[in-house]
Enzyme design. Structure first.
Site, PDB file in Angstrom:
ATOM      1  N   ALA A 297       0.854  -1.174   0.000  1.00  0.00           N
ATOM      2  CA  ALA A 297       0.000   0.000   0.000  1.00  0.00           C
ATOM      3  C   ALA A 297       0.900   1.237   0.000  1.00  0.00           C
ATOM      4  O   ALA A 297       2.032   1.179   0.486  1.00  0.00           O
ATOM      5  CB  ALA A 297      -0.885  -0.015   1.240  1.00  0.00           C
TER       6      ALA A 297
ATOM      7  N   GLY B  21       0.481  -4.999   0.859  1.00  0.00           N
ATOM      8  CA  GLY B  21      -0.695  -5.042  -0.008  1.00  0.00           C
ATOM      9  C   GLY B  21      -0.405  -5.693  -1.351  1.00  0.00           C
ATOM     10  O   GLY B  21      -1.312  -6.246  -1.986  1.00  0.00           O
TER      11      GLY B  21
ATOM     12  N   GLU C 272      -0.811  -9.292  -0.760  1.00  0.00           N
ATOM     13  CA  GLU C 272      -2.246  -9.525  -0.558  1.00  0.00           C
ATOM     14  C   GLU C 272      -3.007  -9.467  -1.878  1.00  0.00           C
ATOM     15  O   GLU C 272      -3.937 -10.246  -2.112  1.00  0.00           O
ATOM     16  CB  GLU C 272      -2.790  -8.491   0.433  1.00  0.00           C
ATOM     17  CG  GLU C 272      -2.166  -8.633   1.808  1.00  0.00           C
ATOM     18  CD  GLU C 272      -2.589  -7.541   2.769  1.00  0.00           C
ATOM     19  OE1 GLU C 272      -2.218  -6.369   2.544  1.00  0.00           O
ATOM     20  OE2 GLU C 272      -3.290  -7.848   3.738  1.00  0.00           O
TER      21      GLU C 272
ATOM     22  N   GLU D 273       4.138  -5.149   7.157  1.00  0.00           N
ATOM     23  CA  GLU D 273       3.368  -4.071   7.804  1.00  0.00           C
ATOM     24  C   GLU D 273       3.807  -3.825   9.241  1.00  0.00           C
ATOM     25  O   GLU D 273       3.746  -2.706   9.748  1.00  0.00           O
ATOM     26  CB  GLU D 273       1.866  -4.404   7.779  1.00  0.00           C
ATOM     27  CG  GLU D 273       1.219  -4.327   6.402  1.00  0.00           C
ATOM     28  CD  GLU D 273       1.278  -5.614   5.608  1.00  0.00           C
ATOM     29  OE1 GLU D 273       2.055  -6.533   5.967  1.00  0.00           O
ATOM     30  OE2 GLU D 273       0.551  -5.712   4.600  1.00  0.00           O
TER      31      GLU D 273
HETATM   32  C1  HXC Z   1       5.027   4.373  -1.252  1.00  0.00           C
HETATM   33  C2  HXC Z   1       6.939   3.390  -2.038  1.00  0.00           C
HETATM   34  C3  HXC Z   1       6.568   2.145  -1.475  1.00  0.00           C
HETATM   35  C4  HXC Z   1       5.328   2.084  -0.777  1.00  0.00           C
HETATM   36  C5  HXC Z   1       8.471   1.901  -2.439  1.00  0.00           C
HETATM   37  N1  HXC Z   1       8.112   3.173  -2.634  1.00  0.00           N
HETATM   38  N2  HXC Z   1       7.542   1.250  -1.745  1.00  0.00           N
HETATM   39  N3  HXC Z   1       6.170   4.480  -1.936  1.00  0.00           N
HETATM   40  N4  HXC Z   1       4.609   3.225  -0.699  1.00  0.00           N
HETATM   41  N5  HXC Z   1       4.858   0.960  -0.232  1.00  0.00           N
HETATM   42  C6  HXC Z   1       8.859   4.213  -3.349  1.00  0.00           C
HETATM   43  C7  HXC Z   1      10.048   4.715  -2.530  1.00  0.00           C
HETATM   44  O1  HXC Z   1       9.637   5.686  -1.612  1.00  0.00           O
HETATM   45  C8  HXC Z   1      10.923   5.284  -3.622  1.00  0.00           C
HETATM   46  O2  HXC Z   1      10.418   6.544  -4.012  1.00  0.00           O
HETATM   47  C9  HXC Z   1      10.696   4.330  -4.787  1.00  0.00           C
HETATM   48  O3  HXC Z   1       9.438   3.676  -4.522  1.00  0.00           O
HETATM   49  C10 HXC Z   1      11.765   3.267  -4.894  1.00  0.00           C
HETATM   50  O4  HXC Z   1      11.893   2.615  -3.641  1.00  0.00           O
HETATM   51  P1  HXC Z   1      13.298   2.411  -2.905  1.00  0.00           P
HETATM   52  O5  HXC Z   1      12.991   2.166  -1.467  1.00  0.00           O
HETATM   53  O6  HXC Z   1      14.224   3.522  -3.225  1.00  0.00           O
HETATM   54  O7  HXC Z   1      13.816   1.076  -3.620  1.00  0.00           O
HETATM   55  P2  HXC Z   1      14.743  -0.069  -3.005  1.00  0.00           P
HETATM   56  O8  HXC Z   1      15.861   0.515  -2.190  1.00  0.00           O
HETATM   57  O9  HXC Z   1      15.063  -0.977  -4.161  1.00  0.00           O
HETATM   58  O10 HXC Z   1      13.799  -0.871  -1.962  1.00  0.00           O
HETATM   59  C11 HXC Z   1      12.674  -1.556  -2.452  1.00  0.00           C
HETATM   60  C12 HXC Z   1      11.760  -1.954  -1.254  1.00  0.00           C
HETATM   61  C13 HXC Z   1      11.453  -0.717  -0.389  1.00  0.00           C
HETATM   62  C14 HXC Z   1      12.486  -3.031  -0.395  1.00  0.00           C
HETATM   63  C15 HXC Z   1      10.492  -2.585  -1.833  1.00  0.00           C
HETATM   64  O11 HXC Z   1      10.984   0.330  -1.233  1.00  0.00           O
HETATM   65  C16 HXC Z   1      10.421  -0.938   0.668  1.00  0.00           C
HETATM   66  O12 HXC Z   1      10.701  -1.520   1.727  1.00  0.00           O
HETATM   67  N6  HXC Z   1       9.170  -0.466   0.434  1.00  0.00           N
HETATM   68  C17 HXC Z   1       8.109  -0.537   1.409  1.00  0.00           C
HETATM   69  C18 HXC Z   1       7.571  -1.932   1.503  1.00  0.00           C
HETATM   70  C19 HXC Z   1       6.467  -2.034   2.535  1.00  0.00           C
HETATM   71  O13 HXC Z   1       6.692  -1.747   3.715  1.00  0.00           O
HETATM   72  N7  HXC Z   1       5.264  -2.423   2.086  1.00  0.00           N
HETATM   73  C20 HXC Z   1       4.114  -2.565   2.982  1.00  0.00           C
HETATM   74  C21 HXC Z   1       3.335  -1.296   2.999  1.00  0.00           C
HETATM   75  S1  HXC Z   1       1.998  -1.378   4.160  1.00  0.00           S
HETATM   76  P3  HXC Z   1      11.339   7.855  -3.974  1.00  0.00           P
HETATM   77  O14 HXC Z   1      10.381   8.960  -4.381  1.00  0.00           O
HETATM   78  O15 HXC Z   1      11.855   7.969  -2.602  1.00  0.00           O
HETATM   79  O16 HXC Z   1      12.394   7.589  -4.992  1.00  0.00           O
HETATM   80  C22 HXC Z   1       0.796  -2.231   3.383  1.00  0.00           C
HETATM   81  C23 HXC Z   1      -0.495  -2.337   4.144  1.00  0.00           C
HETATM   82  C24 HXC Z   1      -1.569  -3.072   3.395  1.00  0.00           C
HETATM   83  O17 HXC Z   1       0.927  -2.690   2.304  1.00  0.00           O
HETATM   84  C25 HXC Z   1      -2.890  -2.959   4.068  1.00  0.00           C
HETATM   85  C26 HXC Z   1      -3.640  -1.723   3.676  1.00  0.00           C
HETATM   86  C27 HXC Z   1      -5.070  -1.662   4.180  1.00  0.00           C
END
Ligand code: HXC
Length: 258
Positions: free
Chosen positions: A66, A109, A112, A132
Protein backbone atom coordinates in the site's frame (compact mmCIF):
# COMPACT_ATOMS: atom_id res chain seq x y z
CA UNK A 1 -11.14 0.70 -23.55
CA UNK A 2 -11.14 3.27 -20.78
CA UNK A 3 -7.99 5.33 -20.22
CA UNK A 4 -6.42 4.84 -16.81
CA UNK A 5 -3.70 6.80 -14.96
CA UNK A 6 -2.10 4.03 -12.89
CA UNK A 7 -2.68 0.84 -14.90
CA UNK A 8 -2.53 -0.37 -18.48
CA UNK A 9 -5.30 -2.58 -19.82
CA UNK A 10 -5.01 -4.62 -22.99
CA UNK A 11 -6.74 -7.64 -24.42
CA UNK A 12 -5.72 -10.37 -26.79
CA UNK A 13 -8.59 -12.46 -28.05
CA UNK A 14 -10.27 -13.88 -24.90
CA UNK A 15 -7.57 -12.83 -22.42
CA UNK A 16 -7.53 -9.48 -20.59
CA UNK A 17 -4.28 -8.11 -19.15
CA UNK A 18 -4.09 -5.52 -16.36
CA UNK A 19 -0.60 -4.10 -15.74
CA UNK A 20 0.05 -2.04 -12.61
CA UNK A 21 1.90 1.06 -13.75
CA UNK A 22 3.29 3.41 -11.10
CA UNK A 23 6.95 2.73 -11.89
CA UNK A 24 8.37 5.55 -9.74
CA UNK A 25 6.66 4.15 -6.63
CA UNK A 26 7.31 0.45 -7.34
CA UNK A 27 3.58 0.12 -8.10
CA UNK A 28 2.61 1.13 -4.56
CA UNK A 29 -1.13 0.72 -4.22
CA UNK A 30 -2.94 4.00 -3.68
CA UNK A 31 -6.69 4.58 -3.71
CA UNK A 32 -6.68 5.67 -7.34
CA UNK A 33 -4.89 2.49 -8.42
CA UNK A 34 -7.28 0.35 -6.38
CA UNK A 35 -10.31 1.99 -7.96
CA UNK A 36 -8.82 1.58 -11.43
CA UNK A 37 -7.90 -2.10 -10.98
CA UNK A 38 -11.33 -2.90 -9.56
CA UNK A 39 -13.05 -0.98 -12.35
CA UNK A 40 -10.97 -2.60 -15.12
CA UNK A 41 -11.35 -6.10 -13.68
CA UNK A 42 -15.10 -5.64 -13.24
CA UNK A 43 -15.40 -4.42 -16.84
CA UNK A 44 -13.42 -7.39 -18.16
CA UNK A 45 -15.46 -9.76 -15.98
CA UNK A 46 -18.70 -8.44 -17.46
CA UNK A 47 -17.42 -8.95 -21.00
CA UNK A 48 -18.60 -12.31 -22.34
CA UNK A 49 -15.71 -12.18 -24.81
CA UNK A 50 -13.15 -12.45 -21.99
CA UNK A 51 -12.42 -15.89 -20.52
CA UNK A 52 -9.46 -15.13 -18.21
CA UNK A 53 -7.60 -12.16 -16.77
CA UNK A 54 -3.91 -11.71 -15.90
CA UNK A 55 -2.76 -9.13 -13.37
CA UNK A 56 0.91 -8.16 -13.42
CA UNK A 57 3.36 -5.44 -12.43
CA UNK A 58 6.91 -4.71 -13.57
CA UNK A 59 10.02 -6.86 -13.44
CA UNK A 60 11.25 -4.97 -10.35
CA UNK A 61 7.97 -4.89 -8.49
CA UNK A 62 4.58 -6.52 -8.76
CA UNK A 63 3.67 -4.03 -6.01
CA UNK A 64 5.71 -2.85 -3.01
CA UNK A 65 2.61 -2.55 -0.84
CA UNK A 66 0.00 0.00 0.00
CA UNK A 67 1.19 3.54 -0.68
CA UNK A 68 2.85 4.51 2.59
CA UNK A 69 2.94 8.18 1.61
CA UNK A 70 -0.85 8.16 1.14
CA UNK A 71 -1.42 6.29 4.42
CA UNK A 72 1.03 8.20 6.59
CA UNK A 73 -1.30 11.14 7.34
CA UNK A 74 -4.39 9.03 8.02
CA UNK A 75 -5.87 8.50 11.46
CA UNK A 76 -8.28 5.91 12.85
CA UNK A 77 -11.43 7.90 11.99
CA UNK A 78 -10.13 8.50 8.45
CA UNK A 79 -9.57 4.82 7.64
CA UNK A 80 -12.82 3.73 9.29
CA UNK A 81 -14.96 6.40 7.67
CA UNK A 82 -13.67 5.75 4.18
CA UNK A 83 -13.49 1.96 4.75
CA UNK A 84 -9.93 2.27 3.55
CA UNK A 85 -9.01 -0.34 0.91
CA UNK A 86 -12.20 -2.37 1.44
CA UNK A 87 -13.00 -2.06 -2.28
CA UNK A 88 -10.26 -4.61 -3.02
CA UNK A 89 -12.82 -7.21 -1.85
CA UNK A 90 -14.59 -6.68 -5.18
CA UNK A 91 -11.90 -8.81 -6.82
CA UNK A 92 -13.17 -11.82 -4.89
CA UNK A 93 -16.52 -11.48 -6.67
CA UNK A 94 -15.13 -11.88 -10.20
CA UNK A 95 -16.49 -14.96 -11.96
CA UNK A 96 -13.68 -14.87 -14.52
CA UNK A 97 -10.47 -16.63 -13.45
CA UNK A 98 -7.69 -14.14 -12.64
CA UNK A 99 -4.00 -15.07 -12.47
CA UNK A 100 -1.27 -12.99 -10.81
CA UNK A 101 2.01 -12.93 -12.74
CA UNK A 102 4.46 -11.83 -10.05
CA UNK A 103 8.03 -10.65 -10.59
CA UNK A 104 10.05 -8.61 -8.11
CA UNK A 105 8.58 -7.31 -4.87
CA UNK A 106 5.15 -8.46 -3.75
CA UNK A 107 5.14 -6.91 -0.30
CA UNK A 108 2.34 -5.97 2.06
CA UNK A 109 -0.70 -5.04 -0.01
CA UNK A 110 1.22 -6.32 -3.07
CA UNK A 111 1.40 -9.81 -1.59
CA UNK A 112 -2.25 -9.52 -0.56
CA UNK A 113 -3.27 -8.43 -4.04
CA UNK A 114 -1.46 -11.43 -5.57
CA UNK A 115 -3.27 -13.69 -3.10
CA UNK A 116 -6.62 -12.13 -4.03
CA UNK A 117 -6.07 -13.62 -7.48
CA UNK A 118 -7.00 -17.26 -8.16
CA UNK A 119 -3.40 -18.40 -8.43
CA UNK A 120 0.10 -16.99 -8.65
CA UNK A 121 2.72 -17.67 -11.30
CA UNK A 122 6.04 -16.25 -10.11
CA UNK A 123 9.32 -15.30 -11.73
CA UNK A 124 12.55 -16.42 -10.07
CA UNK A 125 13.17 -12.90 -8.74
CA UNK A 126 9.84 -12.70 -6.92
CA UNK A 127 9.91 -11.80 -3.23
CA UNK A 128 6.87 -12.06 -0.97
CA UNK A 129 6.33 -10.54 2.44
CA UNK A 130 3.95 -8.89 4.90
CA UNK A 131 6.22 -6.18 6.37
CA UNK A 132 3.37 -4.07 7.80
CA UNK A 133 4.62 -4.79 11.33
CA UNK A 134 7.66 -2.62 10.56
CA UNK A 135 5.30 0.33 10.08
CA UNK A 136 3.35 -0.27 13.28
CA UNK A 137 0.34 -1.77 11.50
CA UNK A 138 -0.81 -5.19 10.29
CA UNK A 139 -2.01 -6.60 6.94
CA UNK A 140 -5.32 -5.05 5.91
CA UNK A 141 -6.32 -6.59 2.58
CA UNK A 142 -6.77 -10.14 3.82
CA UNK A 143 -3.10 -11.06 4.23
CA UNK A 144 -3.41 -12.52 7.72
CA UNK A 145 -6.18 -14.79 6.45
CA UNK A 146 -5.08 -15.74 2.93
CA UNK A 147 -1.40 -16.18 3.77
CA UNK A 148 -2.34 -18.45 6.68
CA UNK A 149 -4.59 -20.55 4.45
CA UNK A 150 -1.87 -20.68 1.77
CA UNK A 151 1.22 -21.49 3.84
CA UNK A 152 -0.10 -22.56 7.26
CA UNK A 153 -0.07 -20.92 10.68
CA UNK A 154 3.60 -21.27 11.58
CA UNK A 155 4.99 -19.70 8.44
CA UNK A 156 2.24 -17.03 8.32
CA UNK A 157 2.92 -16.04 11.94
CA UNK A 158 6.65 -15.89 11.18
CA UNK A 159 6.08 -13.65 8.15
CA UNK A 160 3.49 -11.36 9.75
CA UNK A 161 5.28 -10.99 13.10
CA UNK A 162 8.86 -10.58 11.87
CA UNK A 163 8.07 -8.89 8.54
CA UNK A 164 10.72 -11.01 6.85
CA UNK A 165 10.70 -11.51 3.09
CA UNK A 166 10.17 -14.90 1.46
CA UNK A 167 12.09 -15.76 -1.69
CA UNK A 168 10.43 -17.66 -4.47
CA UNK A 169 11.79 -21.13 -3.64
CA UNK A 170 10.25 -20.96 -0.20
CA UNK A 171 7.05 -19.52 -1.66
CA UNK A 172 6.72 -22.46 -4.04
CA UNK A 173 7.71 -25.02 -1.41
CA UNK A 174 5.06 -23.72 0.95
CA UNK A 175 2.26 -23.58 -1.62
CA UNK A 176 1.93 -19.82 -2.04
CA UNK A 177 2.65 -19.93 -5.77
CA UNK A 178 1.60 -22.51 -8.33
CA UNK A 179 4.65 -22.29 -10.62
CA UNK A 180 8.07 -20.65 -10.68
CA UNK A 181 9.57 -19.80 -14.06
CA UNK A 182 12.51 -17.67 -15.26
CA UNK A 183 11.76 -14.03 -14.51
CA UNK A 184 11.46 -13.00 -18.14
CA UNK A 185 8.91 -15.78 -18.74
CA UNK A 186 6.52 -15.11 -15.86
CA UNK A 187 4.12 -12.94 -17.84
CA UNK A 188 4.14 -15.11 -20.96
CA UNK A 189 3.58 -18.24 -18.84
CA UNK A 190 0.64 -16.58 -17.10
CA UNK A 191 -0.78 -15.40 -20.42
CA UNK A 192 -0.45 -18.96 -21.81
CA UNK A 193 -2.27 -20.35 -18.76
CA UNK A 194 -4.94 -17.68 -19.19
CA UNK A 195 -5.31 -18.59 -22.87
CA UNK A 196 -5.73 -22.24 -21.93
CA UNK A 197 -8.41 -21.35 -19.37
CA UNK A 198 -10.15 -19.00 -21.80
CA UNK A 199 -10.41 -21.88 -24.29
CA UNK A 200 -12.59 -23.90 -21.88
CA UNK A 201 -16.27 -23.43 -21.19
CA UNK A 202 -16.65 -20.15 -19.27
CA UNK A 203 -19.59 -21.64 -17.36
CA UNK A 204 -17.46 -24.61 -16.28
CA UNK A 205 -14.54 -22.32 -15.34
CA UNK A 206 -16.79 -20.18 -13.16
CA UNK A 207 -18.24 -23.29 -11.50
CA UNK A 208 -14.76 -24.74 -10.93
CA UNK A 209 -13.52 -21.48 -9.41
CA UNK A 210 -16.60 -21.26 -7.20
CA UNK A 211 -16.10 -24.87 -6.05
CA UNK A 212 -12.42 -24.43 -5.15
CA UNK A 213 -13.16 -21.19 -3.30
CA UNK A 214 -15.74 -23.03 -1.16
CA UNK A 215 -12.83 -24.93 0.35
CA UNK A 216 -11.82 -21.70 2.04
CA UNK A 217 -15.25 -20.68 3.20
CA UNK A 218 -16.97 -23.80 4.48
CA UNK A 219 -16.60 -27.13 6.24
CA UNK A 220 -15.54 -30.14 4.16
CA UNK A 221 -19.09 -31.53 4.12
CA UNK A 222 -20.59 -28.20 3.04
CA UNK A 223 -17.89 -27.75 0.41
CA UNK A 224 -18.51 -31.21 -1.03
CA UNK A 225 -22.26 -30.52 -1.12
CA UNK A 226 -21.65 -27.22 -2.91
CA UNK A 227 -19.33 -28.94 -5.38
CA UNK A 228 -21.95 -31.59 -6.13
CA UNK A 229 -24.62 -28.97 -6.82
CA UNK A 230 -22.25 -27.08 -9.11
CA UNK A 231 -21.22 -30.32 -10.83
CA UNK A 232 -24.85 -31.28 -11.47
CA UNK A 233 -25.53 -27.76 -12.77
CA UNK A 234 -22.86 -28.15 -15.46
CA UNK A 235 -25.10 -30.87 -16.99
CA UNK A 236 -27.61 -28.13 -17.81
CA UNK A 237 -25.12 -26.47 -20.18
CA UNK A 238 -24.67 -26.86 -23.93
CA UNK A 239 -20.93 -26.97 -23.21
CA UNK A 240 -21.29 -30.24 -21.26
CA UNK A 241 -23.09 -31.81 -24.23
CA UNK A 242 -20.48 -30.44 -26.62
CA UNK A 243 -17.46 -31.32 -24.46
CA UNK A 244 -18.50 -34.94 -24.04
CA UNK A 245 -19.64 -35.32 -27.67
CA UNK A 246 -16.27 -33.98 -28.83
CA UNK A 247 -14.44 -36.55 -26.71
CA UNK A 248 -16.56 -39.41 -28.02
CA UNK A 249 -16.16 -38.18 -31.63
CA UNK A 250 -12.38 -37.71 -31.15
CA UNK A 251 -12.39 -33.99 -32.05
CA UNK A 252 -11.71 -30.67 -30.33
CA UNK A 253 -14.73 -29.19 -28.51
CA UNK A 254 -16.27 -25.95 -29.71
CA UNK A 255 -17.53 -24.35 -26.53
CA UNK A 256 -20.16 -21.64 -26.89
CA UNK A 257 -20.24 -20.69 -23.20
CA UNK A 258 -23.96 -21.47 -23.04
C1 HXC B 1 5.03 4.37 -1.25
C2 HXC B 1 6.94 3.39 -2.04
C3 HXC B 1 6.57 2.15 -1.47
C4 HXC B 1 5.33 2.08 -0.78
C5 HXC B 1 8.47 1.90 -2.44
N1 HXC B 1 8.11 3.17 -2.63
N2 HXC B 1 7.54 1.25 -1.75
N3 HXC B 1 6.17 4.48 -1.94
N4 HXC B 1 4.61 3.22 -0.70
N5 HXC B 1 4.86 0.96 -0.23
C6 HXC B 1 8.86 4.21 -3.35
C7 HXC B 1 10.05 4.71 -2.53
O1 HXC B 1 9.64 5.69 -1.61
C8 HXC B 1 10.92 5.28 -3.62
O2 HXC B 1 10.42 6.54 -4.01
C9 HXC B 1 10.70 4.33 -4.79
O3 HXC B 1 9.44 3.68 -4.52
C10 HXC B 1 11.77 3.27 -4.89
O4 HXC B 1 11.89 2.62 -3.64
P1 HXC B 1 13.30 2.41 -2.90
O5 HXC B 1 12.99 2.17 -1.47
O6 HXC B 1 14.22 3.52 -3.22
O7 HXC B 1 13.82 1.08 -3.62
P2 HXC B 1 14.74 -0.07 -3.01
O8 HXC B 1 15.86 0.51 -2.19
O9 HXC B 1 15.06 -0.98 -4.16
O10 HXC B 1 13.80 -0.87 -1.96
C11 HXC B 1 12.67 -1.56 -2.45
C12 HXC B 1 11.76 -1.95 -1.25
C13 HXC B 1 11.45 -0.72 -0.39
C14 HXC B 1 12.49 -3.03 -0.40
C15 HXC B 1 10.49 -2.59 -1.83
O11 HXC B 1 10.98 0.33 -1.23
C16 HXC B 1 10.42 -0.94 0.67
O12 HXC B 1 10.70 -1.52 1.73
N6 HXC B 1 9.17 -0.47 0.43
C17 HXC B 1 8.11 -0.54 1.41
C18 HXC B 1 7.57 -1.93 1.50
C19 HXC B 1 6.47 -2.03 2.53
O13 HXC B 1 6.69 -1.75 3.72
N7 HXC B 1 5.26 -2.42 2.09
C20 HXC B 1 4.11 -2.57 2.98
C21 HXC B 1 3.34 -1.30 3.00
S1 HXC B 1 2.00 -1.38 4.16
P3 HXC B 1 11.34 7.86 -3.97
O14 HXC B 1 10.38 8.96 -4.38
O15 HXC B 1 11.86 7.97 -2.60
O16 HXC B 1 12.39 7.59 -4.99
C22 HXC B 1 0.80 -2.23 3.38
C23 HXC B 1 -0.49 -2.34 4.14
C24 HXC B 1 -1.57 -3.07 3.40
O17 HXC B 1 0.93 -2.69 2.30
C25 HXC B 1 -2.89 -2.96 4.07
C26 HXC B 1 -3.64 -1.72 3.68
C27 HXC B 1 -5.07 -1.66 4.18
Amino acid sequence: MTDYATILVTRDDRVGLITLHRPKALNALNTELMNEVVSAATELDADAGIGAIVLTGSERAFAAGADIKEMSSQGYADVVNQQFFAAWDNLTRLRTPIIAAVTGYALGGGCELAMLCDFIIAGENAVFGQPEINLGVIPGIGGSQRLTRAVGKSKAMDMVLTGRQMKVDEAERSGLVSRVVPTDQALSTALDAAKTIAGKSALASAAAKDAVNRAFESSLAEGVRAERALFYATFATDDQTEGMAAFVEKREPNFTHR
